[in-house]
Design an enzyme around this catalytic site. Structure first.
Site, short mmCIF file in Angstrom:
data_model
loop_
_atom_site.label_atom_id
_atom_site.label_comp_id
_atom_site.label_asym_id
_atom_site.label_seq_id
_atom_site.Cartn_x
_atom_site.Cartn_y
_atom_site.Cartn_z
N VAL A 177 30.14 -42.27 -33.46
CA VAL A 177 30.77 -41.20 -32.70
C VAL A 177 30.27 -39.82 -33.13
O VAL A 177 30.92 -38.81 -32.92
CB VAL A 177 32.32 -41.25 -32.80
CG1 VAL A 177 32.86 -42.39 -31.96
CG2 VAL A 177 32.79 -41.37 -34.23
N CYS A 178 29.11 -39.81 -33.74
CA CYS A 178 28.52 -38.54 -34.17
C CYS A 178 27.40 -38.14 -33.22
O CYS A 178 26.53 -38.95 -32.89
CB CYS A 178 27.96 -38.66 -35.59
SG CYS A 178 27.52 -37.06 -36.26
N LEU A 179 27.43 -36.88 -32.78
CA LEU A 179 26.42 -36.41 -31.82
C LEU A 179 25.42 -35.45 -32.46
O LEU A 179 24.60 -34.86 -31.77
CB LEU A 179 27.12 -35.68 -30.66
CG LEU A 179 28.05 -36.54 -29.80
CD1 LEU A 179 28.74 -35.68 -28.76
CD2 LEU A 179 27.28 -37.67 -29.11
#
Length: 329
Positions: A177-179
């Protein structure tokens, strides 16, 4: 940068089996000494608000699993440390680097409360303010075991260790869930395992591989390339005990999972480097931890050993390369 460096991620590596020396995988010892304590497996659930809360921290500590409490309810931390001490359990908390966090460390010292573990937790941990915080903690709470991160280079590991960090956390944006890798163009997404290896070669103290682990076999691979401990988010999200909000869609139960720098975490749409996803609810976290242990025991039996040390010596092949580490964006 070492241009001759091999670039690979978890899915690109297969380890090569050795002769098995155990009758049963149950004989394999998966325990790991990390700082002053020994834990059942070299795994720690991510210190994110959708992964850990106080009841789960208590359960993990009672069952000899390492945990790191998140830093998103700062006003609760003092009481949390006090409560864990009262219970005779390890106290492991996170801090940021804003001014009031420096005050908080002084307040802990004034109250004669020393957490066993303090994790300095910011997205880009190779920063002067992190070095300042390490030194601040070591001055006021010299007996606390300090974990600093996150970083992605040997230079960063060395500087944080030299400042007094007892362990470093490696991984810039490889999480599900890291962009960060897409929003900034920076990070270890797509080559996280190679980054762990690169950093571990320079490290004199333990490393936590943080992010990009999608399967239990990736834990064994992390150990192979120099990690002492693995921090995992997505594999722990969506359990009965994890605190993410439950959502019912067409009769199926899902749980929200979002990154620590997402708008859902920050409550604002500025400087967002995380996203939110829904994951199916998947039973009890104890079952997942047991399965991780059993898979690790099997991995050690393939490595031809009886404990985690044997994983560090196995041969491996690089089978392919993929920048997105198995995630479909």
């Amino acid at each position: 940068m070492n241009n001759g460096m091999q670039i690979f991620d978890y899915e690109d590596i297969q380890m090569i089996p050795n002769k098995c020396v155990v009758q049963s995988r149950k004989e394999v010892d998966t325990s790991v000494k990390f700082g002053p304590h020994t834990f059942k497996i070299p795994v720690v659930p991510a210190n994110m608000q959708t992964i850990i809360d106080e009841p789960l921290a208590i359960w993990l500590a009672e069952h000899d699993y390492f945990y790191i409490m998140h830093r998103f309810q700062p006003e609760r931390r003092m009481d949390f440390v006090r409560d864990m001490k009262k219970r005779g359990l390890i106290a492991s908390i996170s801090v940021g680097v804003k001014d009031d966090e420096f005050d908080f460390i002084e307040a802990l010292a004034a109250n004669e409360l020393t957490p066993d573990y303090i994790t300095i937790d910011i997205a880009h941990g190779y920063a002067q303010v992190v070095i300042d915080m390490i030194q601040h903690i070591k001055h006021y709470l010299p007996n606390a075991f300090v974990i600093a991160g996150n970083v992605g280079t040997p230079e960063a590991v060395r500087e944080l260790e030299n400042a007094g960090a007892d362990a470093t956390k490696v991984g810039i944006g490889p999480g599900k869930v890291c962009l960060t890798k897409l929003k900034t163009g920076f990070g270890t997404g797509g080559w996280q395992l190679a980054a762990v290896r690169w950093c571990a070669k320079a490290a004199r103290k333990p490393i936590i591989a943080d992010g990009g682990i999608r399967n239990n076999g990736d834990i064994a691979k992390s150990i192979r390339f120099g990690a002492t401990m693995c921090m995992i988010g997505s594999l722990f999200a969506g359990h009965e005990e994890t605190p993410g909000k439950h959502v019912n869609i067409d009769g199926k139960e899902y749980q929200e999972y979002y990154g620590s720098a997402s708008e859902y975490q920050k409550g604002t749409h500025h400087n967002v480097e995380g996203k939110k996803i829904l994951l199916p609810v998947k039973g009890k976290i104890g079952d997942t931890l047991k399965e991780m242990q059993e898979d690790l025991q099997s991995a050690v039996s393939y490595a031809g050993g009886r404990d985690l040390e044997s994983l560090t010596k196995v041969d491996y092949v690089i089978v392919k390369n993929s920048i997105f580490n198995g995630d479909q964006y």
